[in-house]
Design a protein around this motif. Sequence first.
Motif, PDB file in Angstrom:
ATOM      1  N   LEU A 224       0.831  -1.184  -0.003  1.00  0.00           N
ATOM      2  CA  LEU A 224      -0.055  -0.016  -0.059  1.00  0.00           C
ATOM      3  C   LEU A 224       0.917   1.231   0.226  1.00  0.00           C
ATOM      4  O   LEU A 224       0.641   2.288  -0.666  1.00  0.00           O
TER       5      LEU A 224
ATOM      6  N   THR B  60      -6.084   5.020  -8.990  1.00  0.00           N
ATOM      7  CA  THR B  60      -7.060   5.072  -7.775  1.00  0.00           C
ATOM      8  C   THR B  60      -8.035   3.968  -7.770  1.00  0.00           C
ATOM      9  O   THR B  60      -8.242   3.185  -6.624  1.00  0.00           O
ATOM     10  N   ASP B  61      -8.785   3.957  -8.822  1.00  0.00           N
ATOM     11  CA  ASP B  61      -9.468   2.825  -9.135  1.00  0.00           C
ATOM     12  C   ASP B  61      -8.885   1.446  -8.895  1.00  0.00           C
ATOM     13  O   ASP B  61      -9.682   0.454  -8.346  1.00  0.00           O
ATOM     14  N   ARG B  62      -7.879   1.123  -9.459  1.00  0.00           N
ATOM     15  CA  ARG B  62      -7.357  -0.011  -9.285  1.00  0.00           C
ATOM     16  C   ARG B  62      -6.975  -0.484  -8.015  1.00  0.00           C
ATOM     17  O   ARG B  62      -6.891  -1.485  -7.476  1.00  0.00           O
ATOM     18  N   LEU B  63      -6.562   0.572  -7.411  1.00  0.00           N
ATOM     19  CA  LEU B  63      -5.819   0.482  -5.876  1.00  0.00           C
ATOM     20  C   LEU B  63      -7.094   0.358  -5.115  1.00  0.00           C
ATOM     21  O   LEU B  63      -6.946  -0.776  -3.962  1.00  0.00           O
ATOM     22  N   SER B  64      -8.350   0.915  -5.203  1.00  0.00           N
ATOM     23  CA  SER B  64      -9.426   0.501  -4.366  1.00  0.00           C
ATOM     24  C   SER B  64     -10.034  -0.929  -4.480  1.00  0.00           C
ATOM     25  O   SER B  64     -10.237  -1.431  -3.642  1.00  0.00           O
ATOM     26  N   LYS B  65      -9.610  -1.558  -5.757  1.00  0.00           N
ATOM     27  CA  LYS B  65     -10.202  -2.954  -6.017  1.00  0.00           C
ATOM     28  C   LYS B  65      -9.276  -3.632  -5.238  1.00  0.00           C
ATOM     29  O   LYS B  65      -9.721  -4.565  -4.541  1.00  0.00           O
TER      30      LYS B  65
ATOM     31  N   LEU C 195      -7.614  -3.026  -2.290  1.00  0.00           N
ATOM     32  CA  LEU C 195      -7.791  -2.951  -1.192  1.00  0.00           C
ATOM     33  C   LEU C 195      -8.946  -3.733  -0.712  1.00  0.00           C
ATOM     34  O   LEU C 195      -9.146  -4.264   0.263  1.00  0.00           O
ATOM     35  N   ARG C 196     -10.135  -3.453  -1.499  1.00  0.00           N
ATOM     36  CA  ARG C 196     -11.110  -4.280  -1.345  1.00  0.00           C
ATOM     37  C   ARG C 196     -10.900  -6.010  -1.241  1.00  0.00           C
ATOM     38  O   ARG C 196     -11.394  -6.418  -0.324  1.00  0.00           O
TER      39      ARG C 196
ATOM     40  N   ASP D 147      -4.919  -5.908 -11.709  1.00  0.00           N
ATOM     41  CA  ASP D 147      -4.866  -4.851 -11.098  1.00  0.00           C
ATOM     42  C   ASP D 147      -3.624  -4.275 -10.586  1.00  0.00           C
ATOM     43  O   ASP D 147      -3.225  -3.133 -10.732  1.00  0.00           O
TER      44      ASP D 147
END
Length: 343
Positions: free
Chosen positions: A172, A194-199, A201-202, A223
């Motif tokens: 992270l 940011t979208d890739r990172l959010s996936k 992290l989820r 991702d």
Amino acid sequence: MKLKLGRFIAAFYAFFLLMEVLRELLRSSKYVDQFVSEPWDMTLLVLQSSVLFLAYAICTYLYLYYQYQKRAKWFHVLAVFAIALGIIGLRYLVEEVIIKSITGYGNYYEGTTAYYYIADNLYYAILYTLFGVAYFFIFYGQFKERRQRQLELENKKTELSFLRSQVNPHFLFNMLNNIYSLINMGSDKALLATDRLSKLLRYSLYESDEMVTVEHEVQSIHDYIALQELRFRESVQTTITLDPQSIHHKILPFVLMPLVENAFKHGEVTDANHPVRIAIKAMGEYLDITISNKIADKNKDEVGGIGVENLEKRLQLTYGDRHVFERNIEDGQFIIHIKLPTQ
């Protein structure tokens, strides 16, 4: 270990009926005739004996239950012996004093000496005291085994969580630095990153404890690679070969991530002739995973990092001897081969 006197008493009476009543019935026909001719008196006699014999067993069992872990073993031997003598004395009080004063009859003839009475009762004292001891240690052993398994499971979960916690913050931190750089440069790729990172992290948060499908794990790798591509000016070279029969098999989450991360950290990932190769295929009862990458010239002496070490420990904790984890260096390629059971 819970105290379950009902179960203990039921086990005692099963033992008592086998050792006393059934034995007497099989040994002498007179015993059967007595039950037929004097059913009430014989029933009372059997109940009287059973209650007194129960005293041997239950007092021993209760003593061990409450005191076994608090005192030395030699003390328990003396305590059990004292319990047996105490019950012999109690039996004398009940049968030869109280009952005799009510009915006029005792269990022993007049003139029976204390020595003979104690010696005669030692058989029952030893038999039923040992029953209490045996019953306690049988269930105490089962209790310790269950507790040991539970402790090992909790330790296993704790260690797995610790190993996971070492990987995720490191990843992270790197990704946030990359996104920060993109935002600072005003790059349009910052939103996609940011979208890739959010996936990711989820995936990390909600798939941390349960097994996941290979398809789900591979999507997280896509991702991750997409995020890593933002760091390189040249095109990142990766190939993923996924057997269609393997995508629904379940594996431990974040099996591939530390291996791919290791390739990006210690390998050469922009050489079109030597791409990072990820191959996953189903082979009977096993899932075969191979990841290879060209070793970067600057990292000839350091090809495996903490992520690989942690993964090896996690696999050992989860799969034990049912898995294979091999790493080799061949022709400048760092190769990791893993076989995981599918059931």
